[in-house]
Design an enzyme around this catalytic site. Structure first.
Site, short mmCIF file in Angstrom:
data_model
loop_
_atom_site.label_atom_id
_atom_site.label_comp_id
_atom_site.label_asym_id
_atom_site.label_seq_id
_atom_site.Cartn_x
_atom_site.Cartn_y
_atom_site.Cartn_z
N ASP A 35 -10.77 -7.00 -19.03
CA ASP A 35 -10.98 -8.18 -19.89
C ASP A 35 -9.66 -8.47 -20.61
O ASP A 35 -9.22 -7.67 -21.44
CB ASP A 35 -12.11 -7.86 -20.87
CG ASP A 35 -12.34 -8.97 -21.88
OD1 ASP A 35 -11.58 -9.97 -21.86
OD2 ASP A 35 -13.28 -8.83 -22.68
N SER A 71 -24.56 10.87 -2.47
CA SER A 71 -24.06 10.07 -3.60
C SER A 71 -24.27 8.59 -3.33
O SER A 71 -24.53 8.18 -2.18
CB SER A 71 -22.57 10.34 -3.78
OG SER A 71 -21.87 9.90 -2.63
N THR A 72 -24.12 7.80 -4.36
CA THR A 72 -24.20 6.34 -4.24
C THR A 72 -23.25 5.85 -3.15
O THR A 72 -23.60 5.01 -2.32
CB THR A 72 -23.81 5.70 -5.60
OG1 THR A 72 -24.72 6.19 -6.58
CG2 THR A 72 -23.83 4.20 -5.56
N HIS A 83 0.81 -1.22 0.00
CA HIS A 83 0.00 0.00 0.00
C HIS A 83 0.85 1.27 0.00
O HIS A 83 0.38 2.35 -0.38
CB HIS A 83 -1.00 0.00 1.16
CG HIS A 83 -2.27 0.72 0.83
ND1 HIS A 83 -2.30 1.88 0.08
CD2 HIS A 83 -3.56 0.45 1.13
CE1 HIS A 83 -3.55 2.29 -0.06
NE2 HIS A 83 -4.35 1.44 0.57
C1 LIG Z 1 -14.32 10.97 -1.47
C2 LIG Z 1 -15.13 9.99 -2.30
C3 LIG Z 1 -15.06 8.63 -1.62
C4 LIG Z 1 -16.57 10.52 -2.33
O1 LIG Z 1 -17.27 9.77 -3.25
P1 LIG Z 1 -18.65 10.24 -3.84
O2 LIG Z 1 -19.05 9.31 -4.91
O3 LIG Z 1 -19.58 10.42 -2.72
O4 LIG Z 1 -18.42 11.69 -4.39
P2 LIG Z 1 -17.79 12.23 -5.74
O5 LIG Z 1 -17.87 13.69 -5.63
O6 LIG Z 1 -16.46 11.59 -5.96
O7 LIG Z 1 -18.76 11.74 -6.90
C5 LIG Z 1 -20.01 12.31 -7.11
C6 LIG Z 1 -20.68 11.62 -8.27
O8 LIG Z 1 -19.83 11.61 -9.42
C7 LIG Z 1 -19.47 10.27 -9.79
N1 LIG Z 1 -18.02 10.19 -10.06
C8 LIG Z 1 -17.11 11.10 -9.73
N2 LIG Z 1 -15.89 10.74 -10.16
C9 LIG Z 1 -16.02 9.54 -10.75
C10 LIG Z 1 -15.14 8.64 -11.38
N3 LIG Z 1 -13.84 8.87 -11.50
N4 LIG Z 1 -15.64 7.49 -11.88
C11 LIG Z 1 -16.97 7.24 -11.77
N5 LIG Z 1 -17.83 8.06 -11.17
C12 LIG Z 1 -17.39 9.20 -10.69
C13 LIG Z 1 -19.79 9.44 -8.55
O9 LIG Z 1 -20.13 8.10 -8.90
C14 LIG Z 1 -20.98 10.16 -7.97
O10 LIG Z 1 -22.18 9.82 -8.66
P3 LIG Z 1 -23.45 9.17 -7.91
O11 LIG Z 1 -24.37 10.30 -7.60
O12 LIG Z 1 -24.00 8.17 -8.85
O13 LIG Z 1 -22.96 8.56 -6.70
C15 LIG Z 1 -14.63 9.90 -3.74
O14 LIG Z 1 -14.64 11.17 -4.37
C16 LIG Z 1 -13.30 9.27 -3.88
O15 LIG Z 1 -12.25 9.89 -3.64
N6 LIG Z 1 -13.27 7.99 -4.31
C17 LIG Z 1 -12.07 7.21 -4.53
C18 LIG Z 1 -11.62 6.61 -3.24
C19 LIG Z 1 -10.46 5.65 -3.42
O16 LIG Z 1 -9.59 5.86 -4.26
N7 LIG Z 1 -10.43 4.57 -2.62
C20 LIG Z 1 -9.44 3.57 -2.65
C21 LIG Z 1 -8.45 3.78 -1.54
S1 LIG Z 1 -7.10 2.64 -1.69
C22 LIG Z 1 -7.77 1.18 -1.22
O17 LIG Z 1 -8.80 1.08 -0.66
C23 LIG Z 1 -6.99 0.00 -1.60
C24 LIG Z 1 -7.40 -0.56 -2.92
O18 LIG Z 1 -8.54 -0.32 -3.34
O19 LIG Z 1 -6.59 -1.25 -3.54
#
Ligand SMILES: CC(C)(COP(=O)(O)OP(=O)(O)OC[C@H]1O[C@@H](n2cnc3c(N)ncnc32)[C@H](O)[C@@H]1OP(=O)(O)O)[C@@H](O)C(=O)NCCC(=O)NCCSC(=O)CC(=O)O
Length: 438
Positions: free
Chosen positions: A382, A257-258, A138
């Site tokens: 895929d 959000s979702t 990580h």
């Molecule tokens: C902070 C958040 C969790 C908040 O998520 P939210 O979905 O609530 O908010 P958001 O502002 O990002 O997104 C708002 C809306 O836009 C869409 N959206 C935004 N960016 C997107 C993208 N790149 N791909 C697909 N959809 C996206 C969302 O689905 C959502 O739609 P809708 O309204 O449909 O919901 C996120 O922004 C984020 O940073 N996610 C990534 C987290 C991450 O990288 N985790 C892994 C950590 S490492 C780990 O854990 C190890 C590993 O995985 O290997």
């Protein structure tokens, strides 16, 4: 099921980058990397179903192309195994012993002064399919990076099948290792390293085996459809709007959000299923990707870590009361708004707070976290033989987190992986289904 008895190791090999060049490569760690210095590695497992897959076809056609494309994608380890376990059973959504998937996962070799970055295991299930597991350090790769790596490998492997010469990567899959995009003027990177040394009581590169007690756990997969999520959203907004009216407040925009609704719903089911004391402390949170949130923004193809964890606290009662889902959704929404405002950037004590939290988990505090993301399209990987039948984050049984990914069927739903004790899982499953009934 004694899967370990039925797994045969065929080959352990080191796949080297596809080049004659022996250039030394130095890869400095940024503060977002050292934040995860000794954290247990992330294990992601992709199952590809091919009924009638013969060992001959696998070894003569699939494997050489996987290796060739892997060498093109610059990899380090590749243990190769064959399993007679039941592919269909391993990939269903039902309840299974958490350890059942362990034989399919490669170990990341780390010692006091050396640490492998990734390990890959490919397992053949004759007449059923194959699986690809990636265990990633990580401190080297966050979720966006490791899922992008698999996507790149899949893309190159698919291109090889077209027989159009050596394939090259699409720009959006071509990694950027430019560390200068991460600014750290006050040296928070070393602060985090020292936090880890203090926490582990040693100056070692060894990763922690786990951060929670994890014996007797079972694993299961749940799905929330788009309609389920809309139903949760309607309920949450109704409750929060009523609260606003009661307190004569202006309606405030909630980030419904979702992701937020999924977490709120699942966390409430988890706290209810675990049946802890009402006044017990619950610490809950998630990891956010900062690539688009830093100033200046970090490129989307940046490979390394550009994520930080954020937590908030409440009591178990806040979750189990009637309006628990709305309560949690509101808390998570507030954290996300804080992240958007950049409130948590450059926090020197961010890691020490989390390490304190990890310690408190053994003293009765409940922790709720997330691995993976609804933004990673893992089912899009895929390699040429179809989309994965199932993708799991196996390492949630080291962290106790829930595992999130976009649903396989592209319908806008969410897949949720959960680990719990057996009785808790039965309760969780009923709560999860009952809460969605009209
Ligand atoms: C902070 C958040 C969790 C908040 O998520 P939210 O979905 O609530 O908010 P958001 O502002 O990002 O997104 C708002 C809306 O836009 C869409 N959206 C935004 N960016 C997107 C993208 N790149 N791909 C697909 N959809 C996206 C969302 O689905 C959502 O739609 P809708 O309204 O449909 O919901 C996120 O922004 C984020 O940073 N996610 C990534 C987290 C991450 O990288 N985790 C892994 C950590 S490492 C780990 O854990 C190890 C590993 O995985 O290997």
């Amino acid at each position: 099921m004694a899967l370990s008895n039925t797994l045969k190791i065929h080959e352990v090999t080191q796949v080297t980058p596809f080049s004659d060049s022996t250039t030394e490569f130095s890869h400095p760690l940024t503060l977002y990397d050292t934040f995860w210095f000794n954290f247990p590695p992330v294990e992601r497992l992709y199952f590809y179903q091919i009924t009638d897959l013969t060992p001959h076809f696998f070894y003569s056609f699939i494997l050489p192309d996987l290796k060739h494309s892997l060498s093109l994608t610059l990899l380090h380890y590749l243990p190769l195994a064959e399993s007679t376990a039941d592919f269909n059973s391993l990939t269903d959504n039902g309840v299974h012993e958490a350890v059942e998937l362990h034989p399919l996962i490669p170990q990341l070799v780390t010692s006091d002064d050396k640490a492998a970055m990734i390990a890959i295991q490919i397992t053949l299930f004759p007449n059923q399919g194959f699986s690809i597991a990636i265990t990633s350090h990580h401190a080297i790769l966050d979720g966006k990076s490791s899922t992008m790596f698999i996507k790149s490998w899949a893309y190159l492997c698919k291109q090889l099948g077209k027989d159009e010469g050596e394939p090259s990567l699409l720009p959006e899959l071509t990694p950027s290792f430019d560390r200068t995009v991460i600014k750290d003027p006050t040296g928070i990177d070393m602060e985090y390293v020292n936090n880890w040394f203090a926490y582990t009581n040693t100056r070692s590169l060894k990763v922690l085996p786990n951060v929670v007690q994890n014996t007797d756990w079972v694993r299961a997969t749940f799905e929330l459809t788009r309609d389920d999520i809309q139903k949760i959203r309607n309920q949450v907004l109704l409750i929060l709007n009523k609260d606003n009216e009661k307190e004569d407040r202006q309606p405030r925009q909630v980030h419904s959000s979702t992701f937020v609704l999924t977490l709120a719903y699942v966390f409430v089911c988890l706290v209810k299923a675990r049946r802890g004391p009402d006044n017990g402390r619950v610490v809950f949170g998630f990891t956010a990707d900062l690539r688009t949130r830093l100033e200046p923004p970090v490129p989307l193809n940046y490979v390394g870590n550009c994520v930080m964890s954020h937590f908030c606290a409440a009591t178990a009662r806040d979750f189990t009361e009637e309006n628990g889902v709305a309560f949690v959704a509101k808390k998570l929404s507030d954290v996300i708004k804080g992240i958007e405002r950049g409130e948590f950037e450059g926090k020197k004590d961010a890691l020490s707070e989390i390490l304190r939290l990890i310690k408190s988990l053994s003293e009765g505090v409940q922790g709720l976290g997330v691995a993976g993301s609804t933004q990673f399209d893992v089912y899009g990987s895929d390699f040429r033989w179809g989309r994965p039948k199932k993708v799991e984050i196996v390492s949630i049984d080291k962290s106790g987190a829930i595992a999130l990914t976009k649903s396989r069927d592209k319908s806008g739903g969410v897949q949720i992986g959960v680990v719990l004790k057996k009785q808790e899982m039965e309760d969780f499953a009923s709560l999860f289904v009952d809460g969605l009934k009209d």
